[in-house]
Design a protein around this motif. Structure first.
Motif: not given
Length: 773
Positions: A704-717
């Motif tokens: 849904k978010l793409g891998m770049d989006g997933a990476a950013a969310v890994l820094a948000a919990g």
């Protein structure tokens, strides 16, 4: 005037200014209720001066002029579109149409120009241009067309998200010879009040305001505010009241007039906040008060009005708009994050009856879950860079104080005892530095619970049928024999094909196969058992993660047995776990709109709880970004937490942002465009905090978010990237551009970008090497 109003007027006129300012600030901070942190709003607009001709001759105005001073009486359609397109390219969401009152009443040139183009009146041309701008650019028209009657207001409803008419003053003295409104029949207070009342009867979200320093007395200013209050109490249509200070302009009859003192200006702003109902915003123009922006905030305003990054203020061309970044910094310093809104305020979007069906889709396309403006053009599933990064998940770093209440909620969440629905809602509403504090607290908690590891599972999706008896308004995956999708056709895999795909998955290193499909009209409980046995016969050691709660309910019903008995049969046949999908939003008011024939909230919880009780773990999900709001998110998380504390069978929580492009309700103009980027980040962060002590793994959906989006969310919990999802098709059917298979190297890169190691896990979060030993 009523006795209470007389007493209030006396207090507003005579009380020490500092006392009034303090009272106004208190009312401003509490107006939105305890769940919404203090914030300052503004609308990013483009200014379209459709005509500078006017039937009136206000003695302070430089906007209105004569035909001899203009190349043409009106902007042409092409000129209007050129301005609007520049606004859209500059990130604007509002098209502000400003013009004089009915110039055809005064000027033959105006009448002739209109007649040549097939229009009887200026307001007819206004409507035509607003409809054109709405259709061609998606900008939301806000129309300031002067005094109109009820039929005209109603005529504007399908093409204008909001309208404006300044009251200015209720003083009839200003009509006298030598006063500012002499010779301006549309400025008669009774006429303007009648027009504002007509707008209320027509049900149009309306902006009004007072203009101070044009010859009115202090008492008359308060009386004008009372008049606006009474109008709103009758119709509830005022969304904001502008307190605007008169600034003398060269070349006008009032060029030498004195402005209202700063004390009088601030007193009027404070009075507006005290007099007006809490749901009405109080605004002051920042470009006319650039040197005292902090003072305006201290006086109780909560909105800056429209600010244009593209065009000047054509009514006050000498006053440049302040830089939005500067406004943001000033607001941040006082703990009131600057938030973009739409020209129509959130209340009018949430409440039925205010927006015509013709304009509502355009509003929803630009709105976030609170009815404010989307934070970027990004939506889930789109093939474009996400706004956030692993160093700044929200898109940037924010400065400024954070409300003590947010800190208290974060402390309680970290303690693991759980936070209530109100507290969860407040976290979702956090903006600016408060939102950043939520993200940082979530990531600290992730490190404490999960360490510096990012996990994933090697799995394959097998969607054995996309034929479904249900007609969920969000689903682009399900088909009937006559309802083919844009990306695929109806299908129904046979058992041998399902078994073959399972064997292929094992050959490619999969430890799990995920089985889900539509609710096929011919499927029974025996069908699902047959599918399960086909996979287990082909691959005895493969973990089968299969059958949504809806499918389980269907299977049990068709066999005439209790759900728990059917789940036991599935478990004994080799089922390893269930996906906690079909949850959507666990609030029946939303379910009634998006999936009325599916399981209710209680039924979903009963199926999942029953699975846990017979020894079948499940995941849990939420589908967000459509019709719901943060209160619904909070209720959903609270339901999951309570279920987990009762049964203990949930392995992870998976936020599923809506991919809107092919969703039926979006294509019909009935839903938003999925969550904003901020909302996607906050869902993972707030879930980490709200579910702490109950559910320890927060998964991000890379499809849904793409891998770049997933990476950013890994820094948000978040701590888990889910599965590689060979043959993922549900997101693709909805219009997502991201691939159907995640490369483990890409997952490793995502983990390394946040300084963590990637580790393969099993479906139930065991170490793969240990399980295979």
């Amino acid at each position: 005037m009523a006795r209470d109003d007389e007493a209030l007027k006396t207090r507003l006129l005579l009380a020490p200014l500092d006392d009034l300012l303090a009272e106004a600030r208190t009312r401003r901070y509490t107006r939105a209720g305890p769940l919404t942190p203090a914030r300052m709003t503004y609308s990013r607009k483009v200014f379209i001066p459709l005509t500078r001709l006017c039937a009136d001759v206000c003695h302070y105005c430089t906007f209105a002029t004569t035909p001899s001073r203009l190349a043409a009486p009106y902007l042409t359609e092409a000129e209007v579109l050129e301005i609007a397109r520049a606004g859209a390219a500059g990130g604007c969401k509002e098209a502000l149409f400003t013009l004089g009152d009915a110039p055809e009443r005064r000027y033959a040139a105006a009448r002739e120009w209109l007649i040549e183009r097939g229009f009887a009146r200026t307001i007819d041309y206004v409507r035509h241009c607003a409809e054109m701008v709405l259709r061609e650019t998606g900008l939301l028209p806000h129309i300031n067309a002067g005094v109109l009657d009820e039929d005209d207001w109603r005529m504007l409803r399908p093409v204008a998200a909001s309208v404006g008419l300044m009251l200015e003053s209720t003083s009839d003295r200003l009509m006298d010879k030598g006063m500012c409104h002499h010779g301006s029949p549309d400025k008669v207070p009774a006429v303007r009040l009648a027009s504002l009342a007509a707008a209320g009867r027509a049900g149009v979200p309306t902006t009004s305001g007072v203009l101070i320093g044009i010859g009115e007395t202090a008492e008359e200013r308060i009386e004008a505010l009372f008049a606006l209050r009474d109008l709103h109490l009758s119709h509830r249509h005022l969304q904001e009241v502008i307190v605007q200070n008169f600034c003398p302009k060269p070349g006008t009859k009032m060029s030498g007039a004195a402005e209202a003192s700063e004390a009088d200006f601030l007193r009027t702003i404070a009075a507006a906040r005290i007099v007006l109902p809490a749901e009405v915003s109080v605004q002051a123009p920042p470009n006319l008060n650039d040197e005292r922006l902090c003072e305006l905030i201290d006086a109780g305003i909560d909105d800056w009005g429209g600010v244009s990054p593209v065009t000047q203020d054509h009514v006050n061309p000498e006053a440049a708009w302040p830089e939005i970044d500067r406004l943001e910094a000033i607001c941040a310093r006082v703990g009131m994050p600057l938030v973009e809104r739409l020209t129509v305020y959130p209340r009018f979007i949430a409440e039925g009856g205010w927006l015509e069906p013709a304009i509502r889709p355009a509003v929803l396309r630009l709105a976030d879950s609170e009815g404010l403006g989307r934070d970027s053009a990004w939506s889930p599933g789109m093939a474009q860079p996400v706004p956030g990064t692993v160093h700044a998940p929200l898109g940037r770093r924010y400065e400024g104080p954070v409300a003590s209440r947010i800190h208290r909620i974060l402390d309680r969440a970290a303690g693991g005892g759980g936070i209530g629905e109100d507290d969860i809602t407040a976290l979702f509403a956090a903006r600016g530095s408060a939102a950043q504090a939520v993200v940082e607290a979530a990531d600290a908690l992730r490190a404490e619970v999960n360490g510096e590891v990012v996990t994933y599972v090697v799995n394959r999706n097998i969607n054995y049928t996309n034929i479904c008896t249900h007609a969920c308004s969000f689903c682009a995956f399900s088909k009937t024999s006559s309802k083919a999708g844009l990306r695929d056709k109806p299908y129904n895999l046979d058992l041998s094909e399902i078994a073959s795909r399972a064997r292929e998955a094992v050959a490619r290193g999969a430890t799990e196969v995920c089985l889900q499909g539509g609710i096929h009209p011919s499927y029974t409980g025996d069908t699902y058992l047959a599918i399960l046995r086909a996979v287990k016969d082909a691959c005895p050691d493969l973990h089968v993660h299969a059958f949504s709660p809806l499918e389980v309910s269907q299977g049990a019903r068709t066999l005439g047995m209790p759900v728990s008995d059917y789940l036991t049969r599935l478990r004994d046949a080799g089922l390893g776990s269930l996906p906690g999908t079909a949850a959507e939003i666990l609030c029946d008011d939303i379910r009634a709109q998006i999936c009325p024939d599916k399981l209710t909230t209680g039924e979903w919880l009963d199926v999942v709880g029953s699975a846990h009780r017979v020894g079948l773990p499940t995941t849990s999900t939420i589908m967000f970004g459509h019709l719901e709001n943060p209160r619904h998110w909070a209720r959903h998380l609270a339901e999951l937490r309570n279920l987990q504390l009762d049964t203990g069978g949930i392995t992870e929580f998976v936020p599923l942002p809506l991919v809107h492009m092919e969703a039926p309700f979006y294509r019909k103009g009935l839903s938003r465009k999925g969550p904003t980027w901020r909302e996607a980040v906050m869902m993972h962060a707030v879930a980490r905090l709200a579910l702490h002590g109950a559910i320890s793994s927060i998964q991000v959906s890379w499809c849904k978010l793409g891998m770049d989006g997933a990476a950013a969310v890994l820094a948000a919990g978040a701590n888990d990237l889910g599965g590689v999802l060979m043959d993922e098709s549900i997101s693709r059917a909805a219009g997502a551009s991201h691939g159907q298979l995640a490369d483990v190297a890409d997952m490793r890169s995502a983990a390394q970008s946040v300084g963590r190691k990637l580790r393969q896990r099993t479906t139930l979060y065991k170490d793969v090497a240990a399980e295979m030993a």
